[in-house]
Scaffold this motif. Structure first.
Motif, PDB file in Angstrom:
ATOM      1  N   UNK A  64       0.801  -1.230   0.000  1.00  0.00           N
ATOM      2  CA  UNK A  64       0.000   0.000   0.000  1.00  0.00           C
ATOM      3  C   UNK A  64       0.831   1.277   0.000  1.00  0.00           C
ATOM      4  N   UNK A  65       2.119   1.177  -0.268  1.00  0.00           N
ATOM      5  CA  UNK A  65       2.964   2.370  -0.350  1.00  0.00           C
ATOM      6  C   UNK A  65       3.383   2.593  -1.793  1.00  0.00           C
ATOM      7  N   UNK A  66       3.059   3.749  -2.372  1.00  0.00           N
ATOM      8  CA  UNK A  66       3.545   4.033  -3.727  1.00  0.00           C
ATOM      9  C   UNK A  66       5.064   3.982  -3.789  1.00  0.00           C
ATOM     10  N   UNK A  67       5.557   3.651  -4.951  1.00  0.00           N
ATOM     11  CA  UNK A  67       6.972   3.363  -5.120  1.00  0.00           C
ATOM     12  C   UNK A  67       7.873   4.512  -4.660  1.00  0.00           C
ATOM     13  N   UNK A  68       7.442   5.738  -4.852  1.00  0.00           N
ATOM     14  CA  UNK A  68       8.277   6.886  -4.503  1.00  0.00           C
ATOM     15  C   UNK A  68       8.546   6.986  -3.012  1.00  0.00           C
ATOM     16  N   UNK A  69       7.714   6.355  -2.196  1.00  0.00           N
ATOM     17  CA  UNK A  69       7.856   6.457  -0.741  1.00  0.00           C
ATOM     18  C   UNK A  69       8.142   5.100  -0.102  1.00  0.00           C
ATOM     19  N   UNK A  70       8.346   4.092  -0.937  1.00  0.00           N
ATOM     20  CA  UNK A  70       8.462   2.723  -0.441  1.00  0.00           C
ATOM     21  C   UNK A  70       9.900   2.244  -0.461  1.00  0.00           C
ATOM     22  N   UNK A  71      10.085   1.096   0.137  1.00  0.00           N
ATOM     23  CA  UNK A  71      11.362   0.415   0.043  1.00  0.00           C
ATOM     24  C   UNK A  71      11.464  -0.342  -1.269  1.00  0.00           C
ATOM     25  N   UNK A  72      12.343  -1.296  -1.294  1.00  0.00           N
ATOM     26  CA  UNK A  72      12.649  -2.022  -2.533  1.00  0.00           C
ATOM     27  C   UNK A  72      11.431  -2.727  -3.116  1.00  0.00           C
ATOM     28  N   UNK A  73      10.565  -3.267  -2.258  1.00  0.00           N
ATOM     29  CA  UNK A  73       9.461  -4.101  -2.733  1.00  0.00           C
ATOM     30  C   UNK A  73       8.113  -3.389  -2.748  1.00  0.00           C
ATOM     31  N   UNK A  74       8.101  -2.123  -2.386  1.00  0.00           N
ATOM     32  CA  UNK A  74       6.831  -1.432  -2.251  1.00  0.00           C
ATOM     33  C   UNK A  74       6.351  -0.788  -3.539  1.00  0.00           C
ATOM     34  N   UNK A  75       5.055  -0.864  -3.771  1.00  0.00           N
ATOM     35  CA  UNK A  75       4.410  -0.165  -4.883  1.00  0.00           C
ATOM     36  C   UNK A  75       2.902  -0.304  -4.707  1.00  0.00           C
ATOM     37  N   UNK A  76       2.153   0.576  -5.357  1.00  0.00           N
ATOM     38  CA  UNK A  76       0.689   0.485  -5.370  1.00  0.00           C
ATOM     39  C   UNK A  76       0.311  -0.178  -6.688  1.00  0.00           C
ATOM     40  N   UNK A  77       0.078  -1.468  -6.645  1.00  0.00           N
ATOM     41  CA  UNK A  77      -0.057  -2.313  -7.825  1.00  0.00           C
ATOM     42  C   UNK A  77      -1.404  -3.024  -7.722  1.00  0.00           C
ATOM     43  N   UNK A  78      -2.370  -2.588  -8.548  1.00  0.00           N
ATOM     44  CA  UNK A  78      -3.723  -3.108  -8.412  1.00  0.00           C
ATOM     45  C   UNK A  78      -3.835  -4.585  -8.773  1.00  0.00           C
ATOM     46  N   UNK A  79      -2.876  -5.125  -9.513  1.00  0.00           N
ATOM     47  CA  UNK A  79      -2.905  -6.557  -9.798  1.00  0.00           C
ATOM     48  C   UNK A  79      -2.759  -7.349  -8.503  1.00  0.00           C
ATOM     49  N   UNK A  80      -1.743  -7.021  -7.707  1.00  0.00           N
ATOM     50  CA  UNK A  80      -1.543  -7.794  -6.483  1.00  0.00           C
ATOM     51  C   UNK A  80      -2.466  -7.334  -5.365  1.00  0.00           C
ATOM     52  N   UNK A  81      -2.872  -6.067  -5.360  1.00  0.00           N
ATOM     53  CA  UNK A  81      -3.834  -5.593  -4.365  1.00  0.00           C
ATOM     54  C   UNK A  81      -5.162  -6.333  -4.527  1.00  0.00           C
ATOM     55  N   UNK A  82      -5.607  -6.511  -5.778  1.00  0.00           N
ATOM     56  CA  UNK A  82      -6.889  -7.187  -6.006  1.00  0.00           C
ATOM     57  C   UNK A  82      -6.839  -8.620  -5.493  1.00  0.00           C
TER      58      UNK A  82
END
Length: 566
Positions: A64-82
């Protein structure tokens, strides 16, 4: 296999970390076991163990952290969120609920321009924090115009927050609560953040509900809570838009949760029915039981095909391609409604067994009905859907083909969505998906859809009918089935669904279309031309016994493929 099975998860994951999150989450719940999950549910135990797992494994932080504010594995990716929505709801709606409310609470933060709060939120996620969305109020619900939460300006340039919010998930312990209100004097809309452990924050009470027993749904009050400029996320039109756009994201999650619940119910029901003898027969030998199971199996596949395809459109969204704004409310309204229907059909099979407290099904009966009622009622979402009819049917434009969007990537457009001008959202020719498939019930469905299009050309609802919300809701059900069917067909090609199952799905869609058309005839006043066209929509699906039996064998193969550990 499209259906989620914790013992054999076929979901394509873009990277090792995404798969690891799902596998560790499955392992957490399977180790906990059904007995303990039910004990906690019945005792309304706060799910501290789950939140500790989320903290230790940094699950919410990475997802749930967009890539700009996340660590190596973080992103807001609706494929895996769904997919994660589905996994959590498969084990219990309470676990999904704290995740869902955190998504809503984070929306205005990631949509805002307050970099300090964004960095703060990212750290709180990494520390295991959960979030809340302070929008609704007891007297006004989610009516933003009538919000009584107020920021009172002070001489030194700060504010004091005064007011109450109602039906706020995670309100007991959220690290940050994104709160919507108005600035006293100017009436300017504003989003600001507060902390649940601040002395001026009062968690008034837990609101008792008949569902999701373990969740903490709060009423909270702010008593001259001091707010500085650095606590403000958004003002004016931007704050208003963030409220709507956050719900645009959040409503999608509800459909995925319904899919998780129905899938678990299907496993439990087929295991029970396939092992039970009545009148010298196995329950699954009864023709009506076969019919019920096949219907649920087909409807569940339709739900998942549509929701997964809608995620593709979310991921390719831009200011030039806003088709997701039609598909999202359909996920919210149609998929959740289908989930409620499917649980009801399975309950017809397992009957009194579904009420027994040691079953997972007992929770599902209680919880499944919540999802169609959250993030906007049916009439709110239908009113939104109806805005797209003209462009969907009558002014097609070309768009590039959208393949499956399972790649790793940050879906940043969702936090800078264009708002308004819904009647200017364009679509390609809806017939294209149907022309690629030659099956009996697909052909019949196209005939029904063309009749609706003809009705809108020759005898559209008059002014009086348009003012009748009951009439428009019922008519909207007919239209909704067409984009629903379109995305099912698009995704059936991507996932190479067999023809027999697809034709059973469309047999049900033909039946549903005829049912809604009959309601238009039986319950509403129509012009002579409208009446004729609605009656022509009353078509009967083709029954293919060989195809039905093949799908039934697929259902029967699910027996014993998943049982939750005790």
């Amino acid at each position: 296999m499209l259906l989620f099975n914790p013992h054999d998860d076929h979901r394509n994951h873009a990277d090792a970390r995404s798969r690891q999150i799902v596998e560790k989450t499955i392992a957490f719940f399977e180790k906990k076991g059904l007995k303990k999950i039910k004990e906690d549910d019945q005792a309304m135990v706060w799910y501290e163990d789950f939140l500790e797992f989320v903290k230790e494994e940094e699950v919410f932080a990475d997802l749930l952290t967009p890539q700009a504010y996340a660590g190596e594995n973080g992103r807001w990716d609706m494929w895996r969120i769904s997919h994660f929505n589905e996994v959590l709801a498969f084990y219990g709606l309470c676990y999904w609920y704290t995740w869902q409310v955190s998504i809503l609470g984070l929306g205005p933060i990631w949509m805002g321009e307050n970099e300090a709060v964004k960095r703060r939120a990212a750290k709180l996620l990494r520390d295991g924090g959960i979030f809340a969305f302070g929008l609704s109020e007891q007297e006004h619900g989610a009516d933003l115009y009538s919000s009584e939460m107020t920021l009172v300006p002070q001489a030194n340039g700060t504010f004091l927050a005064r007011g109450r919010k109602y039906y706020i998930g995670n309100g007991n312990c959220a690290a940050l609560i994104s709160t919507f209100g108005k600035i006293e004097g100017s009436g300017e809309y504003v989003f600001f953040v507060v902390e649940s452990d601040h002395p001026a924050y009062e968690c008034v009470r837990k609101i008792d509900t008949s569902g999701v027993r373990q969740a903490y749904v709060a009423e909270y009050a702010l008593h001259d809570y001091p707010i500085r400029e650095e606590d403000i996320l958004l003002r004016g039109e931007a704050a208003w838009n963030a409220a709507l756009n956050t719900i645009n994201i959040g409503k999608y999650e509800l459909g995925c949760a319904s899919i998780g619940i129905v899938t678990h119910c299907l496993y439990e029901a087929i295991n029970h029915a396939g092992s039970r003898q009545l009148y010298g027969m196995t329950v699954t030998d009864f023709p009506h039981v076969k019919q019920l199971f096949v219907e649920v199996y087909a409807r569940l596949h339709a739900m998942k095909l549509f929701a997964m395809r809608a995620a593709d459109y979310l991921r390719v969204a831009s200011s030039e391609d806003r088709r997701y704004l039609l598909f999202n409310p359909i996920v919210k309204m149609k998929v959740t409604g289908e989930g409620e229907r499917c649980v009801g059909l399975l309950h017809e099979v397992i009957a009194a067994r579904g009420f027994e407290q040691q079953t997972w099904f007992e929770m599902a009966i209680r919880d499944i009905g919540m999802l169609p009622k959250l993030e906007g009622t049916t009439h709110v979402n239908m009113a939104l859907i109806l805005k797209f009819i003209q462009k969907y049917f009558f002014t097609p434009v070309d768009y590039p083909e959208v393949p499956r969007q399972d790649q790793a990537g940050d879906d940043g457009y969702l936090f800078r969505q264009q708002t308004g001008k819904l009647k200017e959202v364009h679509f390609p020719d809806w017939r294209k998906a149907f022309a690629a498939v030659d099956l009996p019930n697909v052909r019949i469905f196209v005939e029904q859809a063309e009749l609706l299009r003809q009705l809108l050309l020759d005898a559209p609802p008059n002014r009086e009918q348009q003012a009748d919300s009951g009439y428009m809701l019922a008519a909207g059900e007919l239209f909704t089935l067409i984009p629903y069917a379109q995305l099912i067909l698009e995704n059936s090609a991507i996932y190479q669904l067999d023809d027999e199952l697809l034709d059973v799905i469309f047999a049900l869609l033909v039946r549903d279309f005829a049912g809604y058309a009959l309601r238009m005839v039986a319950e509403h006043g129509n012009s002579e031309v409208q009446e004729v066209l609605f009656r022509q929509m009353l078509k009967k699906p083709v029954r293919d016994e060989a195809g039905f039996n093949k799908v039934w064998r697929q259902v029967l193969e699910l027996k014993d493929c998943y049982r939750m550990s005790d």
